[in-house]
Write an enzyme that holds these catalytic residues in place. Structure first.
Site, short mmCIF file in Angstrom:
data_model
loop_
_atom_site.label_atom_id
_atom_site.label_comp_id
_atom_site.label_asym_id
_atom_site.label_seq_id
_atom_site.Cartn_x
_atom_site.Cartn_y
_atom_site.Cartn_z
N MET A 158 0.84 -1.20 0.00
CA MET A 158 0.00 0.00 0.00
C MET A 158 0.87 1.25 0.00
O MET A 158 0.79 2.11 0.88
CB MET A 158 -0.94 -0.05 1.22
N GLY A 159 1.73 1.35 -1.00
CA GLY A 159 2.50 2.58 -1.20
C GLY A 159 1.68 3.54 -2.07
O GLY A 159 0.46 3.41 -2.16
N ARG A 160 2.38 4.45 -2.72
CA ARG A 160 1.67 5.46 -3.54
C ARG A 160 0.76 4.82 -4.58
O ARG A 160 -0.40 5.19 -4.73
CB ARG A 160 2.68 6.33 -4.29
N THR A 242 1.24 -4.98 -11.97
CA THR A 242 1.89 -3.84 -12.64
C THR A 242 3.17 -3.49 -11.89
O THR A 242 3.72 -2.41 -12.08
CB THR A 242 0.97 -2.60 -12.66
N ARG A 244 6.47 -5.81 -10.59
CA ARG A 244 7.63 -6.40 -11.26
C ARG A 244 7.33 -7.87 -11.51
O ARG A 244 6.73 -8.55 -10.67
CB ARG A 244 8.89 -6.26 -10.40
N GLU A 273 11.39 -10.18 -18.91
CA GLU A 273 10.85 -9.45 -20.05
C GLU A 273 11.97 -8.85 -20.90
O GLU A 273 13.03 -8.56 -20.35
CB GLU A 273 9.88 -8.36 -19.57
N HIS A 291 4.48 -3.80 -20.54
CA HIS A 291 5.07 -2.86 -19.56
C HIS A 291 4.73 -1.40 -19.90
O HIS A 291 5.62 -0.57 -20.12
CB HIS A 291 6.58 -3.06 -19.44
#
Ligand code: DGY
Length: 325
Positions: A158-160, A242, A244, A273, A291
């Site tokens: 729960m970061g930005r 979304t 890594r 990737e 990506h």
């Protein structure tokens, strides 16, 4: 050393607005006009010959590249994630490393929502059908998907960006939010009343209809979502990544999608990737993007300008605002 003589290497093509600024400020800058990835030996040479190297997620900078006689003192990553750079080795070599947090939060959160909607509503399957000329017309049982509105969103990290996805899902789609983050975020920053923080990853997996990943890659998060954890998800649930690619065990995910352990996955990032396993590409219940998380023009310009802001601070002898090593 003056800005005029500073040797700056930019490993990929950047938006023209930012390249123009780089040319104006650093006449000796080396831009990558044909956008061919550098590869290990060219990166090694850059660290030995340039004062400043500005890489992206497509460059690998492991510890061995920071050994020996380096000329580079500043590495300004174009991107918020930096698990492709061994920052401990950089720090030991006296190299300052910065990233670009904040400016790509909304674009990346929008991409996570795109993936949620696409995979739940089978948008990729439908689009492929129309393009292939296979659509035979409207019918009551055609491509029936899953609801998004009102279902439970699980956020890991729960970061930005995780918080921005939670706000979109809650305020836009009426989704209750459950989350795990080892560090307690500030409730006002999260901005989702009643978002429920739980003690373990497993509790999120068991409680959610959509699980969205927003933790950094590498270190302890490598293969965090493995076979055992996929088995803890609900059979009708969707996994959205979304963050890594290495956070998910790809083989286990493919098996879970094939067996119906989970209903689907929306992926923007991949382990190794741009190679994406054929078995994953063949799965109809996987939505696969290349990506694109931060790929809006304003965001990519803002990312480049933030790299420049970090570099300017470094050259002026001030602390770079986004220093990670
Ligand atoms: C980021 O900023 O981390 C994007 O994934 C591109 O690297």
């Amino acid at each position: 050393m003056t800005a005029e003589s500073l040797r700056v290497v930019v490993t990929r093509r950047w938006p023209e607005e930012v390249q123009a600024e780089l040319r104006a400020r650093f006449p000796a800058v080396e831009l990558n006009s044909d956008d061919t990835p550098y590869g290990t030996e060219r990166l090694r040479a850059a660290l030995r010959e340039a004062d400043v190297v500005l890489p992206t997620v497509s460059d690998r900078l492991p510890a061995e590249l920071f050994e020996g006689d380096l000329r580079t003192r500043f590495v300004g990553n174009f991107g918020v994630g930096y698990n492709h750079i061994d920052v401990d080795a950089a720090g030991r070599a006296g190299v300052v490393v910065t990233n670009t947090p904040g400016v790509l939060t909304d674009a990346t959160a929008d991409t996570a929502m795109t993936l949620m909607l696409m995979v739940a509503r089978r948008a990729g399957e439908g689009e492929r059908e129309v393009r292939a000329g296979r659509w035979t017309g409207w019918r009551p049982t055609h491509l029936m998907g899953s609801e998004v509105t009102g279902r439970t969103l699980g956020v890991l990290g729960m970061g930005r960006i995780g918080a921005a996805v939670a706000r979109r899902a809650h305020h836009g789609f009426g989704m209750p939010v459950v989350y795990f983050d080892p560090q307690e975020p500030d409730a006002a920053t999260v901005g989702v009343p009643d978002a429920r923080r739980v003690e373990t990853v497993e509790e999120v997996l068991e409680a959610s209809d959509f699980v969205t990943l927003h933790m950094p890659g590498g270190a302890d998060n490598t293969r965090l979502i493995d076979e055992a954890r996929l088995a803890r998800m609900r059979p009708g649930a969707f996994l959205i990544n979304t963050a890594r690619g290495d956070v998910v065990d790809t083989a286990a995910l493919i098996a879970a999608l094939e067996k119906g352990t989970i209903a689907g996955a929306g992926l923007d990032v991949y382990d190794g990737e741009p190679d994406v396993p054929a078995a994953l590409r063949e799965l109809p219940n996987a939505v696969l993007l290349p990506h694109l998380g931060s790929a809006t023009r304003p965001t990519r310009v803002a990312m480049g300008m933030l790299v420049l802001e970090n570099l300017t601070a470094f050259l002026d002898g001030r602390p770079p605002p986004c220093r990670v090593a």
